[in-house]
Every structure is written in C-alpha cells, then in structure tokens.
Design a protein around this motif. Structure first.
Motif, PDB file in Angstrom:
ATOM      1  N   LEU A   1      -1.362   3.978  -2.058  1.00 55.25           N
ATOM      2  CA  LEU A   1      -2.111   4.383  -0.944  1.00 55.25           C
ATOM      3  C   LEU A   1      -3.807   4.918  -1.515  1.00 55.25           C
ATOM      4  N   LYS A   2      -3.757   5.142  -2.621  1.00 54.97           N
ATOM      5  CA  LYS A   2      -5.083   6.063  -3.133  1.00 54.97           C
ATOM      6  C   LYS A   2      -6.132   5.124  -2.746  1.00 54.97           C
ATOM      7  N   GLY A   3      -5.916   3.796  -3.277  1.00 54.33           N
ATOM      8  CA  GLY A   3      -7.342   2.959  -2.990  1.00 54.33           C
ATOM      9  C   GLY A   3      -7.930   2.907  -1.743  1.00 54.33           C
ATOM     10  N   TYR A   4      -6.917   2.639  -0.806  1.00 53.34           N
ATOM     11  CA  TYR A   4      -7.254   2.754   0.820  1.00 53.34           C
ATOM     12  C   TYR A   4      -8.135   4.001   1.066  1.00 53.34           C
ATOM     13  N   PHE A   5      -7.271   5.187   0.702  1.00 51.72           N
ATOM     14  CA  PHE A   5      -7.711   6.454   1.077  1.00 51.72           C
ATOM     15  C   PHE A   5      -9.115   6.916   0.457  1.00 51.72           C
ATOM     16  N   ARG A   6      -9.418   6.692  -0.823  1.00 50.98           N
ATOM     17  CA  ARG A   6     -10.550   6.781  -1.214  1.00 50.98           C
ATOM     18  C   ARG A   6     -11.780   5.865  -0.561  1.00 50.98           C
ATOM     19  N   LYS A   7     -11.373   4.811  -0.488  1.00 54.68           N
ATOM     20  CA  LYS A   7     -12.566   3.850   0.241  1.00 54.68           C
ATOM     21  C   LYS A   7     -12.606   4.388   1.574  1.00 54.68           C
ATOM     22  N   GLY A   8     -11.893   4.979   2.306  1.00 52.70           N
ATOM     23  CA  GLY A   8     -11.790   5.582   3.655  1.00 52.70           C
ATOM     24  C   GLY A   8     -12.765   6.660   3.451  1.00 52.70           C
ATOM     25  N   VAL A   9     -12.615   7.523   2.622  1.00 57.01           N
ATOM     26  CA  VAL A   9     -13.564   8.873   2.566  1.00 57.01           C
ATOM     27  C   VAL A   9     -14.970   8.505   2.353  1.00 57.01           C
ATOM     28  N   ALA A  10     -14.915   7.320   1.286  1.00 55.63           N
ATOM     29  CA  ALA A  10     -16.420   7.110   0.885  1.00 55.63           C
ATOM     30  C   ALA A  10     -17.026   6.377   2.102  1.00 55.63           C
ATOM     31  N   LEU A  11     -16.425   5.441   2.721  1.00 56.94           N
ATOM     32  CA  LEU A  11     -17.158   4.749   3.947  1.00 56.94           C
ATOM     33  C   LEU A  11     -17.413   5.938   4.970  1.00 56.94           C
ATOM     34  N   GLN A  12     -16.651   6.867   5.231  1.00 55.70           N
ATOM     35  CA  GLN A  12     -17.139   7.855   6.186  1.00 55.70           C
ATOM     36  C   GLN A  12     -18.167   8.751   5.796  1.00 55.70           C
ATOM     37  N   SER A  13     -18.280   8.764   4.349  1.00 58.05           N
ATOM     38  CA  SER A  13     -19.434   9.561   3.891  1.00 58.05           C
ATOM     39  C   SER A  13     -20.683   8.829   4.043  1.00 58.05           C
TER      40      SER A  13
ATOM     41  N   LYS B   1     -10.912   1.119   9.303  1.00 55.80           N
ATOM     42  CA  LYS B   1     -10.174  -0.076   8.929  1.00 55.80           C
ATOM     43  C   LYS B   1      -9.496   0.341   7.558  1.00 55.80           C
ATOM     44  N   ALA B   2     -10.134   0.909   6.545  1.00 55.10           N
ATOM     45  CA  ALA B   2      -9.716   1.321   5.562  1.00 55.10           C
ATOM     46  C   ALA B   2      -8.502   2.367   5.672  1.00 55.10           C
ATOM     47  N   PHE B   3      -8.605   3.553   6.355  1.00 55.59           N
ATOM     48  CA  PHE B   3      -7.369   4.171   6.668  1.00 55.59           C
ATOM     49  C   PHE B   3      -6.269   3.638   7.580  1.00 55.59           C
ATOM     50  N   GLN B   4      -6.428   2.459   8.347  1.00 55.60           N
ATOM     51  CA  GLN B   4      -5.506   1.696   8.763  1.00 55.60           C
ATOM     52  C   GLN B   4      -4.923   1.192   7.686  1.00 55.60           C
ATOM     53  N   GLY B   5      -5.555   0.409   7.059  1.00 52.63           N
ATOM     54  CA  GLY B   5      -4.767  -0.126   5.594  1.00 52.63           C
ATOM     55  C   GLY B   5      -3.904   0.950   4.728  1.00 52.63           C
ATOM     56  N   ALA B   6      -4.252   2.050   4.722  1.00 50.66           N
ATOM     57  CA  ALA B   6      -3.422   3.206   4.184  1.00 50.66           C
ATOM     58  C   ALA B   6      -2.349   3.317   4.893  1.00 50.66           C
ATOM     59  N   LEU B   7      -2.250   3.565   6.163  1.00 49.68           N
ATOM     60  CA  LEU B   7      -1.189   3.772   7.077  1.00 49.68           C
ATOM     61  C   LEU B   7      -0.155   2.467   6.906  1.00 49.68           C
TER      62      LEU B   7
ATOM     63  N   GLU C   1       1.550   3.765   3.680  1.00 50.25           N
ATOM     64  CA  GLU C   1       2.544   4.712   3.883  1.00 50.25           C
ATOM     65  C   GLU C   1       2.419   4.973   5.493  1.00 50.25           C
ATOM     66  N   PRO C   2       3.350   4.423   6.244  1.00 49.94           N
ATOM     67  CA  PRO C   2       3.159   4.819   7.707  1.00 49.94           C
ATOM     68  C   PRO C   2       3.169   6.123   8.163  1.00 49.94           C
ATOM     69  N   ASN C   3       3.745   6.803   7.501  1.00 43.03           N
ATOM     70  CA  ASN C   3       4.174   8.346   7.970  1.00 43.03           C
ATOM     71  C   ASN C   3       3.106   9.471   7.205  1.00 43.03           C
TER      72      ASN C   3
END
Length: 257
Positions: free
Chosen positions: A72-84, A93-99, A102-104
């Motif tokens: 999960l962590k790679g996708y999550f970190r990417k999503g946070v950085a891209l939002q920044s 898309k990054a957070f969708q990858g995270a989901l 870990e779907p829940n």
C-alpha cells in the motif's frame, strides 16, 4: 542496510529530513532492486515530502511501487505527493491503486472521497474556454469521459487540440481520445477523421488504428476495418479485442463473397 535505515528513521523522527535522506540513500545503494528496499524508498519519499520536494517524493514512491507492487505505502505516498503538486487526477489514480491493494483501507477511502469531490467541483466549474493549457483540458476531458459525459469530454479534447500547437505524439492522443468520445455516440465519420489525424502524427498509435477499425465496422467498410486491425495486431500482438475484430471482419467479408 538495516543499521543505515535505522539511522535514517531516527533522523526522520527528529524532522531532520535531509539527514534522513542521506542515510536512506546509503541504505538503498546496497541493493536498489531488493523487495526490502521498498520500505526505504517509501521512507525517503516521506522525507522529501517533509522538505516540500513533492516531485522527488513522487519519484521515490514510484521506485517503491516498482520493487513492492503489492504494498500500500508506495501508492499512498505517491497520491499524497501528487495532491501536494495539485495533480488531483493523477493523485486519484494513485489512491485507486492503493485501494486495489487494500480494498477496505479507511484512510485511502477518505483520501479518495476528498479527491473525488475536488475533481467533481472542478469539472462543474471549468469550461473549455477557461482551460489555459492543453494538459488541463485533457485532464478534465479524461475525467468527464470516465463519468460517461462523452459530448462534454469531446469539447475539452477539442480545446486541448487548440492549445497544443506542436505536432507531437501527445497531440495524437488528444485526437484518439476525442475519437473515443465519438465512438460512444456512433459518429463514425468523425472517428475516422480524428484517428487519421492521430496516425499522421504517430503512425504506431495502436488505439487510433483500433478506433478507426471500429468506425469502419460501424460504416460496414469491412476491408478497411480489417486492414486497420491487422496493423494494430502487428503493433500489439496478443490483444484479444483486436483478434475478435479481425474475426468479425473476416466473417462479414466471407458473407458478402
């Protein structure tokens, strides 16, 4: 590696982000492609985030995903950085990858909800004329297409074409994307025109060949459709929808013989 990582972690906890980066970099150098290095890439991404160097955070997140695609962590970190970076479509898309990993995961779902609301608000407020860059128009077009608003999406791709003056492969994508909108509304002549324009810019554009073939099928120009499918197959062997298109055209041509 673990000792270097620990020193990096200690520096990170003390908010000494550059020092943490230096230790993590030394740890990564021992084996950059090891699965265990994924956590260090993730930690270094968090350090870059702490320094507000968001693009570096994205880069390290992608390296984390490369060595640990099921974490999960790679996708999550990417999503946070891209939002920044205010790249909200890419962050989504990054957070969708995270989901998918870990779907829940509640934190990911909350992040996605915020981004979905931001994107919906942007789409409602933005007009094609208000887009100042081709990339901005493309992003809104992609989002609208994903929501099934095909006619609206086509207008934004048209704006992207107006703003993108250079004849590049990226411009070919805008033509191919608009053709996909026309496909949904069965505007086959416009599809052919846009796909032909895309192929003039990029003669290896698989989607343009495929979409033009679909348009020719809709116009019952079976040989032209077959020709395009055959080129697409040469460029991208193994795609089942291309093989299915070839079979449809061959059957239609046999029935007319």
């Amino acid at each position: 590696m673990e000792a270097l990582k620990t020193k990096g972690n200690d520096a990170f906890k003390a908010k000494k982000y550059q020092e943490a980066i230096d230790w993590y970099t030394k740890a990564i150098a021992i084996d950059p492609n090891a699965e265990s290095t994924g956590a260090i890439y993730s930690n270094r991404a968090a350090s870059w985030q702490g320094l507000n160097n968001f693009q570096k955070a994205v880069d390290d997140s992608e390296l984390c995903i490369k060595v640990r695609p099921d974490w999960l962590k790679g996708y999550f970190r990417k999503g946070v950085a891209l939002q920044s970076l205010n790249k909200i479509d890419d962050a989504q898309k990054a957070f969708q990858g995270a989901l998918k990993v870990e779907p829940n995961n509640q934190e990911v779902m909350e992040k996605l909800q915020v981004l979905n609301n931001l994107i919906r608000t942007r789409n409602e407020k933005t007009t094609p004329a208000s887009c100042t860059t081709a990339d901005m128009a493309k992003n809104v077009g992609n989002s609208l297409f994903g929501n099934g608003s095909y006619e609206q999406a086509a207008r934004f791709y048209t704006r992207a074409l107006e703003l993108h003056k250079e004849n590049t492969p990226e411009k070919a994508n805008y033509y191919a994307n608009r053709a996909a909108c026309y496909q949904q509304t069965h505007m086959y002549n416009q599809m052919v025109d846009d796909c032909t324009a895309a192929l003039a810019l990029d003669d290896k554009h698989v989607k343009a060949y495929m979409r033009r073939a679909i348009a020719f099928e809709g116009m019952e120009k079976w040989q032209k459709a077959l020709d395009d499918y055959n080129v697409a197959k040469q460029l991208a062997p193994g795609l089942s929808n291309i093989s299915q298109g070839i079979l449809r055209c061959q059957r239609a041509l046999r029935s007319k013989a």
